[in-house]
Design an enzyme around this catalytic site. Structure first.
Site, PDB file in Angstrom:
ATOM      1  N   GLN A  99      13.697   3.077  -4.820  1.00  6.62           N
ATOM      2  CA  GLN A  99      13.487   1.705  -4.388  1.00  6.62           C
ATOM      3  C   GLN A  99      13.133   0.877  -5.621  1.00  6.62           C
ATOM      4  O   GLN A  99      12.105   1.128  -6.255  1.00  6.62           O
ATOM      5  CB  GLN A  99      12.352   1.625  -3.364  1.00  6.62           C
ATOM      6  CG  GLN A  99      12.112   0.224  -2.815  1.00  6.62           C
ATOM      7  CD  GLN A  99      10.855   0.164  -1.958  1.00  6.62           C
ATOM      8  OE1 GLN A  99       9.741   0.216  -2.489  1.00  6.62           O
ATOM      9  NE2 GLN A  99      11.022   0.065  -0.648  1.00  6.62           N
ATOM     10  N   TYR A 182       6.536  -8.967  -1.213  1.00  9.22           N
ATOM     11  CA  TYR A 182       6.834  -8.908  -2.638  1.00  9.22           C
ATOM     12  C   TYR A 182       7.895  -9.958  -2.959  1.00  9.22           C
ATOM     13  O   TYR A 182       8.316 -10.724  -2.095  1.00  9.22           O
ATOM     14  CB  TYR A 182       7.218  -7.485  -3.032  1.00  9.22           C
ATOM     15  CG  TYR A 182       6.087  -6.509  -2.771  1.00  9.22           C
ATOM     16  CD1 TYR A 182       4.827  -6.727  -3.329  1.00  9.22           C
ATOM     17  CD2 TYR A 182       6.247  -5.402  -1.934  1.00  9.22           C
ATOM     18  CE1 TYR A 182       3.771  -5.867  -3.078  1.00  9.22           C
ATOM     19  CE2 TYR A 182       5.194  -4.538  -1.679  1.00  9.22           C
ATOM     20  CZ  TYR A 182       3.959  -4.769  -2.249  1.00  9.22           C
ATOM     21  OH  TYR A 182       2.905  -3.932  -1.993  1.00  9.22           O
TER      22      TYR A 182
END
Length: 354
Positions: A99, A182
């Site tokens: 990721q 994020y």
């Protein structure tokens, strides 16, 4: 009927089952370099029978770390240590995923076990966070600097370069982190993106940065390998990001060559009240799967074998990803297979015990 321990093929990659280890930050590195902890942590779960192991949020630039102790992939020097991670995952029968991420306004905090409070400016580990708008995540967090259009382009390119390095490191499954408040998800939400340029306002503008990152990564990531995106499918507040927007985003991601959407939720708003019921996010995976016509992964307090199997058998998702339960029991997949009467992926070294 498809079940939890039936193989899953996406592009040229086949998982031995539909159990995956969700990316879980370990905050145990220096200067972004992977180390023995990550090798042991992820290798153990590969030996434990999961079909997919996704390495934790891996920063595409130093400012993109959640803490000073995050793993990174912003330089070629990071490739070698990560090759040890992918090798041990593959040697134990699982597919190695990564990721790639940027923390945005939630950057520059301490490790959770030290309190997780924002790093103070006088600390040598401090850096200036950046974001969609100059809105702090919480009263304690620093006010991020709003990225310029040029700055957005630079970070987009960081994602693409990190994807290239991920390929060199041996990863065969790519996930772009577009969730949990994020950087990329903070642009998507009307609660954290107050911009008035082409990256703010309308739905189309708010998802533009994420789609540009997808396009940049798709250009360098091989077509034969899966490209996936994790989203926060619902924000759990009034007037926040909605399920309908997640479905529409799923359609757009599919059109850009994304192969699967990993459906999480929340994380962008400090005071949002997120449920804690088992499987509380599965409805998002189902909605995106059916509404956008794209494979999905379900995640979120899935701990029981029967529940995970029911999710797959019911067509609610194509994969089930486990996080904290895999920390408690790295061999969850083996025990689940035995409970469900399916062939258990037991390493031969452990046959006498398991």
């Amino acid at each position: 009927m498809t079940h939890l321990f039936e193989p899953f093929t996406l592009k040229d990659i086949t998982l031995r089952n539909r159990v995956g280890v969700s990316p879980m930050c370990q905050y145990s590195y220096r200067d972004g370099f992977s180390n023995d902890w990550q090798v042991v942590h992820l290798g153990t779960r590969a030996a434990g029978g999961a079909g997919l192991i996704i390495a934790e949020a891996t920063a595409v630039e130093p400012r993109g770390r959640i803490t000073p102790f995050d793993v990174g992939i912003w330089s070629d020097e990071h490739i070698g240590p990560l090759q040890l991670v992918t090798r041990v995952i593959k040697e134990n029968g699982a597919v190695a995923g990564i990721q790639i991420a940027h923390a945005g306004r939630k950057a520059c905090t301490g490790q959770p076990w030290t309190g997780g409070r924002p790093v103070q400016p006088e600390d040598p580990d401090w850096w200036q966070a950046v974001g969609a708008s100059p809105l702090p995540f919480s009263p304690e967090h620093q006010v991020p600097v709003e990225l310029t259009v040029e700055g957005i382009g630079e970070i987009r390119d960081c994602f693409a370069k990190s994807a290239q390095r991920s390929l060199e490191a041996g990863f065969e499954w790519m996930e772009i982190h577009g969730a949990h408040g994020y950087l990329l998800q903070s642009y998507c939400s009307p609660k954290s993106d107050l911009r008035t340029d082409r990256y703010g306002g309308s739905f189309e503008n708010r998802v533009r940065f994420l789609l540009e990152v997808v396009q940049a990564v798709r250009a360098v990531w091989p077509e034969r390998l899966p490209l996936t995106v994790r989203i926060s499918g619902y924000e759990w507040v009034e007037d926040g990001w909605t399920i309908a927007e997640s479905v529409e985003l799923g359609r757009l991601l599919k059109a850009e060559g994304v192969d699967l959407v990993d459906c999480s939720s929340g994380g962008n708003l400090h005071k949002a009240h997120v449920p804690t019921d088992p499987g509380y996010q599965v409805f998002i995976a189902e909605a995106v799967r059916k509404g956008a016509g794209i494979p999905t992964a379900a995640v979120g307090l899935i701990t029981q074998a029967r529940m995970a199997d029911d999710i797959i058998r019911g067509g609610l998702a194509d994969l089930v990803l486990l996080g904290r339960e895999m920390l408690r029991n790295p061999y969850w997949a083996i025990h689940a297979a035995k409970e469900l009467g399916q062939p258990a992926p037991i390493p031969p070294q452990y046959l006498r015990a398991l």
